[in-house]
Write a protein that holds these residues in place. Structure first.
Motif, short mmCIF file in Angstrom:
data_model
loop_
_atom_site.label_atom_id
_atom_site.label_comp_id
_atom_site.label_asym_id
_atom_site.label_seq_id
_atom_site.Cartn_x
_atom_site.Cartn_y
_atom_site.Cartn_z
N ASP A 82 -103.02 -57.04 -18.67
CA ASP A 82 -101.67 -57.57 -18.89
C ASP A 82 -100.59 -56.57 -18.49
O ASP A 82 -99.55 -56.95 -17.93
CB ASP A 82 -101.48 -58.00 -20.34
CG ASP A 82 -102.33 -59.21 -20.70
OD1 ASP A 82 -102.51 -60.08 -19.83
OD2 ASP A 82 -102.83 -59.26 -21.84
N LYS A 89 -95.43 -57.33 -11.23
CA LYS A 89 -94.33 -58.30 -11.17
C LYS A 89 -92.99 -57.58 -11.14
O LYS A 89 -92.09 -57.96 -10.38
CB LYS A 89 -94.40 -59.27 -12.35
CG LYS A 89 -95.52 -60.28 -12.20
CD LYS A 89 -95.53 -61.42 -13.19
CE LYS A 89 -94.97 -61.19 -14.53
NZ LYS A 89 -95.10 -62.32 -15.45
N SER A 111 -92.00 -65.50 -15.25
CA SER A 111 -93.42 -65.71 -15.54
C SER A 111 -94.12 -66.30 -14.32
O SER A 111 -93.48 -66.86 -13.42
CB SER A 111 -93.59 -66.64 -16.74
OG SER A 111 -93.25 -67.95 -16.38
N GLU A 112 -95.41 -66.19 -14.32
CA GLU A 112 -96.21 -66.69 -13.20
C GLU A 112 -96.03 -68.20 -13.01
O GLU A 112 -96.03 -68.69 -11.89
CB GLU A 112 -97.68 -66.37 -13.49
CG GLU A 112 -98.54 -66.30 -12.28
CD GLU A 112 -99.96 -65.90 -12.62
OE1 GLU A 112 -100.83 -66.24 -11.81
OE2 GLU A 112 -100.21 -65.26 -13.65
#
Length: 143
Positions: A82, A89, A111-112
């Motif tokens: 994580d 990112k 977020s993804e």
């Protein structure tokens, strides 16, 4: 919030008159008229952006590739999965990944789930660059 579909291209926009010659879906015309009547003389902003597909999911997808590469790096380096995802990112923001800001004004990567195919590729590029710099071989399609 309702999204209004306006079809056209920049060639349909006349910068001198400020008019747009594109087409608006019939069901949205009344909503637009109500919106512009409400806005009247208030300040407002209209944002145009290029349409991009959401990131792909499932086997042989960007999501599968991104998470698979992260898992391999995590196993090789011993770093937390994580934390690696957050790190890459954040690095991808410099390539153009969208972000939100926290109360202190710091950039936080989206977020993804919110990523487009292009934005997901920025994160994958960061992961692949890191792997190349650290001499880590990444494999796709392994079970």
């Amino acid at each position: 919030m309702k999204k209004i579909s306006i079809m056209g291209s920049m060639a349909d926009y006349n910068p001198v008159t400020g008019q747009f010659a594109g087409t608006v879906a019939t069901k949205d015309r009344m909503l637009m008229a109500m919106l512009f009547n409400y806005i009247n003389d208030k300040q407002w902003r209209m944002v145009f952006s290029k349409f991009c597909k959401k990131r792909t999911i499932g086997e042989k997808s960007q999501s599968h590739r991104l998470n698979g590469f992260l898992q391999q790096i995590s196993q090789i380096t011993g770093m937390d999965f994580d934390m690696l995802k957050i790190y890459f990112k954040q690095k991808a923001i410099s390539r153009g990944l969208s972000f939100n800001t926290d109360p202190e004004g710091n950039a936080i990567a989206i977020s993804e789930v919110q990523m487009t195919t292009i934005e997901a590729s920025y994160v994958i590029d960061e992961i692949e660059q890191y792997a190349a710099e650290e001499n880590i071989w990444l494999y796709e399609g392994l079970n």
